[in-house]
Design a protein around this motif. Structure first.
Motif, PDB file in Angstrom:
ATOM      1  N   ARG A 143       0.815  -1.219   0.000  1.00 51.55           N
ATOM      2  CA  ARG A 143       0.000   0.000   0.000  1.00 51.55           C
ATOM      3  C   ARG A 143       0.846   1.265   0.000  1.00 51.55           C
ATOM      4  NH1 ARG A 143      -2.845  -3.981   2.553  1.00 51.55           N
ATOM      5  NH2 ARG A 143      -5.026  -4.168   1.893  1.00 51.55           N
ATOM      6  N   ALA A 144       2.087   1.153   0.469  1.00 52.29           N
ATOM      7  CA  ALA A 144       2.958   2.329   0.519  1.00 52.29           C
ATOM      8  C   ALA A 144       3.620   2.617  -0.818  1.00 52.29           C
ATOM      9  CB  ALA A 144       4.033   2.140   1.590  1.00 52.29           C
ATOM     10  N   ALA A 145       3.874   1.596  -1.614  1.00 52.96           N
ATOM     11  CA  ALA A 145       4.566   1.788  -2.894  1.00 52.96           C
ATOM     12  C   ALA A 145       3.681   2.560  -3.867  1.00 52.96           C
ATOM     13  CB  ALA A 145       4.953   0.434  -3.488  1.00 52.96           C
ATOM     14  N   ASP A 146       4.322   3.315  -4.750  1.00 44.92           N
ATOM     15  CA  ASP A 146       3.573   4.052  -5.767  1.00 44.92           C
ATOM     16  C   ASP A 146       3.075   3.143  -6.879  1.00 44.92           C
ATOM     17  OD1 ASP A 146       3.931   6.977  -4.937  1.00 44.92           O
ATOM     18  OD2 ASP A 146       5.991   6.231  -4.899  1.00 44.92           O
ATOM     19  N   ARG A 147       3.812   2.102  -7.186  1.00 42.12           N
ATOM     20  CA  ARG A 147       3.389   1.114  -8.179  1.00 42.12           C
ATOM     21  C   ARG A 147       3.856  -0.261  -7.722  1.00 42.12           C
ATOM     22  NH1 ARG A 147       1.251   5.019  -9.830  1.00 42.12           N
ATOM     23  NH2 ARG A 147       1.023   5.791 -11.975  1.00 42.12           N
ATOM     24  N   LEU A 148       3.043  -1.263  -8.017  1.00 39.30           N
ATOM     25  CA  LEU A 148       3.404  -2.658  -7.781  1.00 39.30           C
ATOM     26  C   LEU A 148       3.474  -3.387  -9.115  1.00 39.30           C
ATOM     27  CD1 LEU A 148       1.098  -3.651  -4.780  1.00 39.30           C
ATOM     28  CD2 LEU A 148       3.550  -3.141  -4.693  1.00 39.30           C
ATOM     29  N   LEU A 149       4.476  -4.250  -9.253  1.00 39.54           N
ATOM     30  CA  LEU A 149       4.622  -5.085 -10.438  1.00 39.54           C
ATOM     31  C   LEU A 149       4.631  -6.547 -10.031  1.00 39.54           C
ATOM     32  CD1 LEU A 149       7.504  -3.211 -12.339  1.00 39.54           C
ATOM     33  CD2 LEU A 149       5.037  -2.807 -12.457  1.00 39.54           C
ATOM     34  N   ALA A 150       4.191  -7.406 -10.926  1.00 40.30           N
ATOM     35  CA  ALA A 150       4.266  -8.855 -10.728  1.00 40.30           C
ATOM     36  C   ALA A 150       4.600  -9.492 -12.074  1.00 40.30           C
ATOM     37  CB  ALA A 150       2.950  -9.405 -10.186  1.00 40.30           C
ATOM     38  N   PRO A 151       5.236 -10.675 -12.068  1.00 38.63           N
ATOM     39  CA  PRO A 151       5.707 -11.249 -13.334  1.00 38.63           C
ATOM     40  C   PRO A 151       4.673 -12.053 -14.113  1.00 38.63           C
ATOM     41  CG  PRO A 151       6.478 -12.574 -11.512  1.00 38.63           C
ATOM     42  CD  PRO A 151       5.757 -11.403 -10.916  1.00 38.63           C
ATOM     43  N   THR A 152       3.547 -12.410 -13.485  1.00 37.90           N
ATOM     44  CA  THR A 152       2.489 -13.135 -14.178  1.00 37.90           C
ATOM     45  C   THR A 152       1.137 -12.649 -13.673  1.00 37.90           C
ATOM     46  OG1 THR A 152       2.554 -14.921 -12.514  1.00 37.90           O
ATOM     47  CG2 THR A 152       3.799 -15.287 -14.553  1.00 37.90           C
ATOM     48  N   ARG A 153       0.106 -12.846 -14.498  1.00 41.08           N
ATOM     49  CA  ARG A 153      -1.255 -12.506 -14.068  1.00 41.08           C
ATOM     50  C   ARG A 153      -1.666 -13.374 -12.886  1.00 41.08           C
ATOM     51  NH1 ARG A 153      -1.825 -12.747 -19.597  1.00 41.08           N
ATOM     52  NH2 ARG A 153      -2.836 -14.795 -19.438  1.00 41.08           N
ATOM     53  N   ALA A 154      -1.262 -14.643 -12.929  1.00 40.73           N
ATOM     54  CA  ALA A 154      -1.626 -15.552 -11.855  1.00 40.73           C
ATOM     55  C   ALA A 154      -1.080 -15.059 -10.517  1.00 40.73           C
ATOM     56  CB  ALA A 154      -1.108 -16.959 -12.155  1.00 40.73           C
ATOM     57  N   PHE A 155       0.175 -14.638 -10.506  1.00 41.43           N
ATOM     58  CA  PHE A 155       0.752 -14.191  -9.243  1.00 41.43           C
ATOM     59  C   PHE A 155       0.239 -12.816  -8.857  1.00 41.43           C
ATOM     60  CE2 PHE A 155       4.248 -12.627  -6.465  1.00 41.43           C
ATOM     61  CZ  PHE A 155       4.016 -13.529  -5.430  1.00 41.43           C
ATOM     62  N   ALA A 156      -0.055 -11.964  -9.822  1.00 38.07           N
ATOM     63  CA  ALA A 156      -0.640 -10.663  -9.507  1.00 38.07           C
ATOM     64  C   ALA A 156      -1.970 -10.842  -8.785  1.00 38.07           C
ATOM     65  CB  ALA A 156      -0.827  -9.856 -10.788  1.00 38.07           C
ATOM     66  N   GLU A 157      -2.776 -11.775  -9.272  1.00 35.19           N
ATOM     67  CA  GLU A 157      -4.072 -12.002  -8.633  1.00 35.19           C
ATOM     68  C   GLU A 157      -3.904 -12.658  -7.265  1.00 35.19           C
ATOM     69  OE1 GLU A 157      -7.876 -12.047  -7.568  1.00 35.19           O
ATOM     70  OE2 GLU A 157      -6.980 -10.901  -9.209  1.00 35.19           O
TER      71      GLU A 157
END
Length: 374
Positions: free
Chosen positions: A151-165
């Motif tokens: 919640r503190a970061a300005d942007r979050l990244l993840a390497p796959t849709r599965a892991f993002a979800e």
């Protein structure tokens, strides 16, 4: 005469104990070719001086070993929050324009510049895949830090849709992290020899997520060698002892390339894998793939690998034997894997990350070196 402006400066954190290290080096190199300057703040145990010098030469980044604790090996909450404060001071010291963190938990400090945090892995999603019941106390405080950092970061990244979800669900986020695939350069296929008649795997064998016990059972079913690269003992004393796998220990990049360019059948029966850089490296080298049927692998490799249930070592053994016995099918699957791997290259990764940086900083602040593309 126009005034030369310094390139946009990124402070990027890294962890040399796993795949994040190679990710960071390749991303730094890709960003450097796009005109950005990168200082790599290495946390946790550092490689040898010779390995660091080689990493600087390959990546073009300035590497700063910090000795700061990693969030997943730290013994107390205060060690992680203290590391975050130290990174904020380092950001000011080097004059960085943006911070790129390899762990959201490190976002919990008063950074004075935008912060991008990459969700490579985390204890909450690891436990959801492997554990039973509520998080143990030693993992719960780490998960809480990660949630706050997300919640503190300005942007979050993840390497796959599965892991993002999975990350969104684990931490109750309003939206999942943006997806930027990890990338690797494809190896040069310079061998005309037949693919090796053995199986190969790579990863942290001590980590239950890699499911090395199933790989060991699989090895007992094969009549060809099954080699395993990677550490069998973890930083907190976790240990895996193989009865049938032929352990090679931790391999440097050159040795790993030599192993993979033999094009063995590459097998991963991971039960939890947010992306799987070792799989990508094997596919890029022209290996046929046998993988566990988990969401991230299916997302990345559907149609370019054979899939089995993570604990079905009998099915995995049948798949490996079938590929070794059928050179034409093996070659077709290897070509499909290499073609797919080309989509997940360093350039695609660097372009995706740079687009996020541009969104945060604005086009005028992405300052390129003379002659470089911004």
């Amino acid at each position: 005469m126009p005034v030369r402006r310094a390139p946009t400066h990124i402070l990027m954190t890294a962890d040399a104990l796993g795949g994040v290290w190679q990710y960071s080096l390749e991303l730094a190199e890709g960003l450097g070719r796009r005109g950005l300057a990168v200082t790599l703040a290495l946390m946790g145990p550092a490689p040898s001086d010779a390995a660091l010098a080689q990493a600087e030469a390959v990546s073009g980044a300035r590497i700063r070993p910090t000795g700061l604790p990693l969030d997943w090996t730290a013994g107390r909450l205060e060690e992680v929050t203290g590391a975050a404060l130290s990174l904020a001071r380092l950001t000011r010291e080097v004059g960085a324009d943006l911070v790129h963190l390899h762990s959201p938990a490190l976002a919990l400090a008063a950074f004075e510049v935008p912060v991008v945090a990459v969700c490579h892995s985390c204890v909450a999603t690891w436990w959801a895949a492997l554990g039973n019941g509520p998080l143990p106390a030693d993992l719960a405080w780490r998960a809480d830090l990660a949630a706050r950092g997300c919640r503190a970061a300005d942007r979050l990244l993840a390497p796959t849709r599965a892991f993002a979800e999975a990350t969104r669900a684990a931490y109750g986020l309003d939206r999942p992290p943006a997806v930027v695939r990890n990338g690797r350069r494809l190896a040069d296929l310079h061998s005309e020899a037949e693919p090796a008649a053995h199986a190969f795997t790579a990863g942290r064998l001590w980590d239950r997520a890699k499911n090395a016990a199933a790989l060991d059972r699989l090895a007992a079913r094969l009549d060809v060698p099954f080699y395993a690269a990677g550490p069998a003992e973890g930083p907190n004393g976790e240990r895996f002892t193989a009865d049938h796998l032929r352990g090679l220990g931790r391999l440097d990049a050159a040795r790993m390339e030599r192993e993979l360019t033999q094009r063995p059948v590459f097998i991963s029966l991971a039960r939890y894998e947010p992306f799987g850089l070792a799989v990508l490296e094997a596919a890029g080298a022209g290996c046929a793939l046998v993988l566990s049927d988990i969401p991230s692998f299916s997302e990345l490799w559907e149609g370019a690998a054979l899939f089995v249930a993570p604990d079905d070592d009998a099915a995995a053994a049948d798949a490996a034997r079938g590929l070794i016995a059928d050179p034409e099918r093996r070659a077709s699957l290897a070509e499909a894997a290499r073609t797919r791997a080309a989509r997940y290259g360093t350039d695609a990764m660097a372009d995706g990350v740079l687009a996020v940086f541009r969104d945060l900083l604005g086009e005028p602040r992405i300052r390129a070196l003379d002659g470089a593309a911004a």
